[in-house]
Design a protein around this motif. Structure first.
Motif, PDB file in Angstrom:
ATOM      1  N   ALA A 142       0.930  -1.169   0.249  1.00  0.00           N
ATOM      2  CA  ALA A 142      -0.132  -0.014  -0.058  1.00  0.00           C
ATOM      3  C   ALA A 142       0.890   1.341  -0.096  1.00  0.00           C
ATOM      4  O   ALA A 142       0.538   2.311  -0.588  1.00  0.00           O
ATOM      5  CB  ALA A 142      -0.989   0.050   1.237  1.00  0.00           C
ATOM      6  N   VAL A 143       1.944   1.203   0.736  1.00  0.00           N
ATOM      7  CA  VAL A 143       2.817   2.486   0.655  1.00  0.00           C
ATOM      8  C   VAL A 143       3.245   2.705  -0.765  1.00  0.00           C
ATOM      9  O   VAL A 143       3.379   3.806  -1.019  1.00  0.00           O
ATOM     10  CB  VAL A 143       3.967   2.094   1.695  1.00  0.00           C
ATOM     11  CG1 VAL A 143       5.163   3.496   1.665  1.00  0.00           C
ATOM     12  CG2 VAL A 143       3.348   1.942   3.242  1.00  0.00           C
ATOM     13  N   ALA A 144       3.853   1.622  -1.358  1.00  0.00           N
ATOM     14  CA  ALA A 144       4.245   1.817  -2.789  1.00  0.00           C
ATOM     15  C   ALA A 144       3.343   2.420  -3.648  1.00  0.00           C
ATOM     16  O   ALA A 144       3.568   3.080  -4.712  1.00  0.00           O
ATOM     17  CB  ALA A 144       4.901   0.484  -3.289  1.00  0.00           C
ATOM     18  N   GLU A 145       1.828   1.947  -3.201  1.00  0.00           N
ATOM     19  CA  GLU A 145       0.809   2.360  -4.160  1.00  0.00           C
ATOM     20  C   GLU A 145       0.216   3.789  -3.921  1.00  0.00           C
ATOM     21  O   GLU A 145      -0.864   4.053  -4.481  1.00  0.00           O
ATOM     22  CB  GLU A 145      -0.144   1.350  -4.361  1.00  0.00           C
ATOM     23  CG  GLU A 145       0.301  -0.066  -4.871  1.00  0.00           C
ATOM     24  CD  GLU A 145      -0.691  -1.145  -4.747  1.00  0.00           C
ATOM     25  OE1 GLU A 145      -1.711  -0.905  -4.158  1.00  0.00           O
ATOM     26  OE2 GLU A 145      -0.284  -2.352  -5.127  1.00  0.00           O
ATOM     27  N   GLY A 146       0.716   4.463  -3.001  1.00  0.00           N
ATOM     28  CA  GLY A 146       0.040   5.677  -2.303  1.00  0.00           C
ATOM     29  C   GLY A 146      -0.885   5.541  -1.218  1.00  0.00           C
ATOM     30  O   GLY A 146      -1.571   6.568  -0.879  1.00  0.00           O
ATOM     31  N   GLY A 147      -0.734   4.428  -0.642  1.00  0.00           N
ATOM     32  CA  GLY A 147      -1.708   4.438   0.722  1.00  0.00           C
ATOM     33  C   GLY A 147      -2.769   3.380   0.321  1.00  0.00           C
ATOM     34  O   GLY A 147      -2.976   2.837  -0.733  1.00  0.00           O
TER      35      GLY A 147
END
Length: 591
Positions: free
Chosen positions: A164-169
């Motif tokens: 999720a961090v890599a995808e913007g949350g």
């Protein structure tokens, strides 16, 4: 939550406070590499720092030291305002700026091991000390504020966090699912604490003298969505007890043996288990596992049609089958020991729905698996169920966020009521929207079966929709008696045959392991009143013999669901006897 919640919330700041430190270093490293600021508490912060990851201790954030032996660490406005601020609300944002507080977009937390402490035999004082206060407060705060914050309580979700961090949350739907898991986590925890207080730590007089605590609680997790419930027009699902799962984590030895239950059994071969399969399988398990000697039980409609012990299981099965070979057809078999090739060859000779045992020899599996219709079930024996391990172990994967949290919905006919369980796949005492009143419960070992209620309000319950399959149409008076018999039959335990006349039952055959015996019993109880009565059968006649017993007794008309592959034989029997036969198209099993 505001009217316009954040659809995807980029993670810039995370608060991590965990007892179970499985996967902590990898999570912290991944967050740091993505530029996420980490705030942490006590031993969690120490572990993160030891891994070489920058971390801000929570006391540096609050300006207040951890105190009272760690009882107070995070109970501070700079923590809870950061978790509870709705960042889509301009007024909240302004207050945070005024107070100099930065919001969190992620909370990672799990709780003190209260159940494990109780299971260890620790003193009451030690158990009380392991009741977490700060952890549930943070988890509930973040879960409530899921519009702005993602809350993660399972190490098995850490891969989801980094993705999720890599995808913007996390998306809003994902945060909702995480919040549902969090509230279930704290609910199960609170149930464990409340149950221990009521039963062990602070029992009232009744609890002390009779062993009945003032409160008892359970939280159930959806384990499977069944094709349908007890009948095709009912929806059904299987739930397992979260409290029991957590108890296994605390003390795996406590969950050994057959008391693990049918709900946790492993399907080795065959189609998915149905509602009625679970009911009969649990009855078979109970019958066979009551004995220390080699024992086999054969079950139909929740009752044994044969049960025996022997020198070995093959002998026990032969003796059990000899009790009632007719009813054994389509039965459910339980053996209290591993199925051998000799036993398997005997079982394979007769159509069987389910075979339950603590194990199957390799040759036995090959023999029985030759039939695609039989279900082979391994009941846990002495092996603990596959549940999440204690802190430090390996955690099973969680269902993917953004998708279903359980199996797909039923493929059979939809039921009249709502979904098989509330949102998130969890079931508790307070169901929303009146769902509890629309549902029926049945306990099986290790879980419960939940189904939409059978209200006798299906299209097939209206005589206007019945199909006349044989004979001439009956008079309005006879049809009224048939309608009464049909509705009354629904309340009779299956297999059910009910004879009626003048708006009253005159003979009832209930709870028999085959429909022929139910027909005989109904006629026997009716005596002379059977002649001229009408009959209703809760399910189809699999063979014409049951119908023929009613015809010989002088029954004037019969209503039954139809649907058997041998319906033509029953219709032919009705035509030969000159008896009107109506098909309703709906079944009303009741076990």
């Amino acid at each position: 939550m505001t009217q316009n919640p954040i659809r995807r919330a980029p993670i810039r700041r995370a608060l991590i406070s965990v007892y179970d430190k499985t996967g902590l270093e990898d999570l912290a490293s991944g967050l740091h590499a993505a530029g996420v600021e980490i705030v942490s508490t006590g031993s969690t912060a120490a572990r993160i720092a030891a891994a070489g990851v920058p971390v801000t201790p929570v006391e540096e954030l609050t300006g207040f030291p951890e105190c009272l032996d760690g009882r107070v660490k995070t109970l501070h406005p700079r923590v809870h305002a950061g978790l509870l601020a709705d960042t889509a609300n301009a007024a909240h944002e302004a207050q945070l700026a005024e107070l100099g507080i930065e919001p969190f977009q992620l909370l990672v937390s799990n709780l003190y091991p209260f159940e494990a402490t109780v299971a260890s035999g620790a003193s009451p004082e030690q158990c009380v000390e392991q009741i977490d206060i700060g952890g549930p407060s943070m988890v509930r705060a973040a879960a409530k504020n899921h519009g702005s914050v993602a809350v993660v309580i399972e190490p098995s979700r850490y891969a989801d966090v980094l993705a999720a961090v890599a995808e913007g949350g996390f998306t809003l739907d994902q945060r909702r699912q995480l919040a549902a898991e969090a509230f279930a986590h704290t609910a199960a925890y609170d149930i464990a604490v409340a149950s221990w207080f009521a039963a062990a730590y602070a029992p009232d007089e009744t609890a002390r003298d009779g062993g009945w605590p003032k409160v008892a609680g359970a939280l159930w997790r959806r384990a499977d969505v069944l094709r349908y419930g007890e009948n095709p027009h009912q929806r059904g699902a299987l739930y397992t007890d979260i409290s029991a799962e957590r108890a296994v984590v605390a003390s795996p030895a406590a969950a050994r043996g057959p008391e693990m239950g049918i709900a946790a059994a492993e399907l080795l071969h065959g189609k998915a288990m149905s509602y009625n399969n679970y009911v009969d399988a649990d009855a078979a398990r109970r019958a066979a596992y009551d004995f220390a000697e080699p024992c086999v039980a054969i079950i139909k409609h929740s009752n044994p049609c044969g049960i025996a012990i022997g020198a070995d299981l093959a002998e026990a099965h032969a003796k059990a089958h000899a009790c009632d070979p007719v009813s054994a057809f389509g039965g459910v078999i339980a053996a209290n020991g591993p199925v051998t090739a000799a036993l398997a060859r005997q079982i394979a000779d007769v159509f069987t729905e389910v075979v339950i045992a603590p194990g199957f020899d390799a040759e036995a599996l090959d023999i029985l698996a030759a039939s695609k219709n039989v279900r082979l079930i391994r009941l846990g024996g002495n092996d603990p169920p596959q549940t999440p391990p204690a802190p430090g172990g390996t955690h099973p994967p969680r269902p993917p966020l953004g998708g279903a949290s359980g199996p797909p919905g039923p493929s059979g006919p939809p039921g009249p009521s709502g979904p098989p369980g509330p949102t998130g796949g969890l079931l508790g005492a307070g169901l929303p929207g009146g769902l509890l009143g629309a549902m029926e419960w049945r306990q099986v070992t290790g879980g419960i079966l939940l189904q939409s209620a059978d209200r006798v309000n299906e299209p097939g319950d209206d005589p206007a929709n019945w199909q006349l399959k044989a004979g001439d149409p009956v008079s309005p008076a006879v049809l009224a008696d048939l309608a009464f018999a049909w509705k009354a039959c629904r309340s009779v335990k299956s297999n059910a045959i009910l004879l009626a006349s003048g708006g009253a039952s005159v003979g009832v055959g209930m709870g028999q392991v085959n429909r022929v015996d139910s027909a005989r019993l109904a006629v026997l109880r009716a005596g002379d009143r059977a002649a001229g009565s009408v009959a209703a059968s809760d399910a189809y006649f699999p063979f014409p013999d049951g119908f023929e017993i009613l015809a010989q007794a002088g029954v004037r008309a019969v209503a039954e669901p139809g649907g058997s592959i041998r319906d033509h034989l029953v219709i032919a029997a009705a035509e030969a006897a000159g008896i009107p036969l109506y098909f309703t198209g709906v079944r009303h099993f009741y076990h």
